[in-house]
Design a protein around this motif. Structure first.
Motif, PDB file in Angstrom:
ATOM      1  N   UNK A 167       0.809  -1.218   0.000  1.00 40.39           N
ATOM      2  CA  UNK A 167       0.000   0.000   0.000  1.00 40.39           C
ATOM      3  C   UNK A 167       0.845   1.272   0.000  1.00 40.39           C
ATOM      4  N   UNK A 168       2.160   1.132  -0.207  1.00 40.36           N
ATOM      5  CA  UNK A 168       3.054   2.286  -0.358  1.00 40.36           C
ATOM      6  C   UNK A 168       4.308   1.820  -1.087  1.00 40.36           C
ATOM      7  N   UNK A 169       5.038   2.750  -1.728  1.00 43.09           N
ATOM      8  CA  UNK A 169       6.243   2.352  -2.474  1.00 43.09           C
ATOM      9  C   UNK A 169       7.317   1.780  -1.552  1.00 43.09           C
ATOM     10  N   UNK A 170       8.209   0.957  -2.118  1.00 41.48           N
ATOM     11  CA  UNK A 170       9.332   0.446  -1.365  1.00 41.48           C
ATOM     12  C   UNK A 170       9.223  -1.039  -1.087  1.00 41.48           C
ATOM     13  N   UNK A 171      10.121  -1.504  -0.234  1.00 34.27           N
ATOM     14  CA  UNK A 171      10.201  -2.929   0.092  1.00 34.27           C
ATOM     15  C   UNK A 171       9.938  -3.160   1.566  1.00 34.27           C
ATOM     16  N   UNK A 172       9.234  -4.244   1.909  1.00 29.96           N
ATOM     17  CA  UNK A 172       9.004  -4.551   3.319  1.00 29.96           C
ATOM     18  C   UNK A 172      10.277  -5.057   3.982  1.00 29.96           C
ATOM     19  N   UNK A 173      10.309  -5.015   5.299  1.00 28.51           N
ATOM     20  CA  UNK A 173      11.479  -5.497   6.030  1.00 28.51           C
ATOM     21  C   UNK A 173      11.413  -6.997   6.309  1.00 28.51           C
ATOM     22  N   UNK A 174      10.244  -7.579   6.195  1.00 35.79           N
ATOM     23  CA  UNK A 174      10.082  -9.025   6.339  1.00 35.79           C
ATOM     24  C   UNK A 174       9.668  -9.606   5.001  1.00 35.79           C
ATOM     25  N   UNK A 175      10.239 -10.735   4.628  1.00 36.71           N
ATOM     26  CA  UNK A 175       9.804 -11.428   3.429  1.00 36.71           C
ATOM     27  C   UNK A 175       8.388 -11.944   3.659  1.00 36.71           C
ATOM     28  N   UNK A 176       7.427 -11.576   2.790  1.00 37.38           N
ATOM     29  CA  UNK A 176       6.034 -11.943   3.047  1.00 37.38           C
ATOM     30  C   UNK A 176       5.735 -13.427   2.851  1.00 37.38           C
ATOM     31  N   UNK A 177       6.638 -14.144   2.216  1.00 36.13           N
ATOM     32  CA  UNK A 177       6.400 -15.562   1.951  1.00 36.13           C
ATOM     33  C   UNK A 177       6.954 -16.469   3.040  1.00 36.13           C
ATOM     34  N   UNK A 178       8.155 -16.129   3.567  1.00 36.84           N
ATOM     35  CA  UNK A 178       8.748 -17.002   4.587  1.00 36.84           C
ATOM     36  C   UNK A 178       8.755 -16.375   5.982  1.00 36.84           C
ATOM     37  N   UNK A 179       8.283 -15.114   6.102  1.00 35.99           N
ATOM     38  CA  UNK A 179       8.125 -14.428   7.385  1.00 35.99           C
ATOM     39  C   UNK A 179       9.457 -14.138   8.076  1.00 35.99           C
ATOM     40  N   UNK A 180      10.552 -14.076   7.313  1.00 40.83           N
ATOM     41  CA  UNK A 180      11.866 -13.824   7.884  1.00 40.83           C
ATOM     42  C   UNK A 180      12.278 -12.378   7.667  1.00 40.83           C
ATOM     43  N   UNK A 181      12.894 -11.791   8.698  1.00 35.56           N
ATOM     44  CA  UNK A 181      13.397 -10.434   8.602  1.00 35.56           C
ATOM     45  C   UNK A 181      14.596 -10.400   7.653  1.00 35.56           C
ATOM     46  N   UNK A 182      14.697  -9.318   6.888  1.00 38.31           N
ATOM     47  CA  UNK A 182      15.798  -9.167   5.933  1.00 38.31           C
ATOM     48  C   UNK A 182      16.940  -8.378   6.572  1.00 38.31           C
ATOM     49  N   UNK A 183      18.116  -8.478   5.952  1.00 39.49           N
ATOM     50  CA  UNK A 183      19.227  -7.660   6.422  1.00 39.49           C
ATOM     51  C   UNK A 183      18.934  -6.184   6.168  1.00 39.49           C
TER      52      UNK A 183
END
Length: 373
Positions: A167-183
């Motif tokens: 619902x806004x530009x950019x990338x989430x901090x958690x992968x929506x498929x595996x629920x893991x936080x990104x670096x």
């Protein structure tokens, strides 16, 4: 060892007292450590400025980081230091917050001491600590007005880290498929020390209602990921790791080094608070057994090969984190690690910021004072 964690029982085990240190000794050490790190002119990394603002300096890099600001807020709420908490949060929102663009709702991970952004992008460990500290502040002190409406501020952060890109530009901090936080939001790998399943359990309960299921799944996924990341014999994990837990070497952070020291602390606190994963006791034992006969702390491959690195930086942070692993379960090494930790001195040099924060957090956790509010 309790079969249920402190979230249900309200019992925060005071390991230091159990192993012979008096309540008065512990209270004096906590008070002295807090005052040294925040107010002693020779040791502090906390600096107050006009307009009821304050920042925490990474003294080794001469900048202000979301890591340090969020750590400072967590320490302040744990120790009931509302003025310090509010000053840090005001500085954070004034200088680090991104009001527009692809990082809208995130916080620039590094600023100079005047508040100018050194980098536009965020580091997710800052956001998760900000959100948790704000929720604790709301529960402990109640919500105020404007920037001090703590729970609303936390929920805004938690919305962005999950829904960015939808619902806004950019990338989430958690992968929506595996629920893991990104670096960082733009990449598809992780940092094992970012994984805080004990926080996600609370985000599910106190965050945005529509994301409750997401955070419960994130907690479960993170516990599994930490187990995958820690070597089965040594207990060591890499600084950066792929989504399957295997070390990621491309950026030069595939070994056990600075960031990775925090994994032991995180395992200990998750076990203390929630006791959901019996493996955590095994992991703590493996890690403490590995370091029990090591005379010096340095950089290792996760299978335990010593890697020479002349600019080894964070010996006290590692000592503190490894002592915190005892929260996952006592063993024949517990007394040694607690004694080594108790007798350790705060760092006084330019690299004191990271190490002394881990020392303070370990001191609070091992004395039963790193709590859910």
């Amino acid at each position: 060892m309790d079969q249920e964690g402190a979230f249900k029982t309200g019992d925060y085990q005071n390991l230091l007292e159990i192993y012979g240190y008096s309540k008065d000794e512990i209270a004096i050490k906590i008070d002295k450590t807090w005052n040294s790190l925040f107010f002693d002119e020779d040791l502090k990394f906390y600096y107050e400025i006009d307009d009821n603002l304050a920042y925490i300096s990474d003294t080794g890099n001469n900048d202000v980081r979301t890591e340090g600001m969020s750590y400072g807020m967590m320490a302040a709420v744990q120790l009931n230091q509302k003025e310090v908490f509010d000053r840090l949060w005001r500085w954070t929102k004034k200088y680090m917050y991104q009001p527009a663009g692809e990082y809208k709702g995130y916080f620039a991970w590094s600023c100079d001491l005047r508040g100018n952004k050194n980098s536009e992008g965020p580091a997710p460990d800052g956001e998760e600590y900000f959100a948790m500290a704000l929720l604790f502040a709301s529960n402990r002190w109640g919500d105020g007005k404007a920037l001090l409406n703590y729970s609303e501020q936390a929920k805004e952060i938690l919305h962005e880290v999950v829904h960015k890109g939808v619902d806004s530009p950019g990338d989430p901090m958690w992968n929506p498929d595996n629920y893991l936080i990104k670096f960082i939001p733009e990449v598809e790998f992780s940092d094992p020390s970012y994984h805080l399943p004990h926080f996600y359990e609370l985000f599910a309960r106190w965050g945005n209602e529509e994301d409750q299921d997401f955070w419960l799944k994130a907690a479960e996924a993170s516990r599994k990921y930490i187990k995958q990341s820690c070597h089965a014999e040594t207990g060591l994990s890499a600084e950066y790791a792929e989504y399957d837990g295997s070390p990621r070497f491309e950026e030069g952070h595939g070994d056990f080094y600075s960031d990775a020291y925090r994994v032991a602390f995180n395992i200990g606190v998750d076990s203390l608070w929630f006791r959901k994963d019996p493996w955590q006791q095994e992991a703590a034992y493996n890690l403490q057994k590995f370091f029990a006969d090591k005379e010096e702390y340095t950089k290792y491959s996760i299978d335990g090969r010593k890697l020479e690195k002349p600019d080894y930086l964070h010996y006290l942070g590692l000592k503190a984190a490894n002592a915190s692993a005892s929260l996952a379960g006592e063993n024949e090494f517990t007394e040694k690690y607690l004694k080594d930790f108790w007798e350790a001195e705060l760092r006084t040099d330019e690299r004191r910021y990271y190490d002394n924060f881990l020392y303070l957090f370990a001191l609070l956790a091992l004395s039963g004072n790193f709590r859910i509010y």
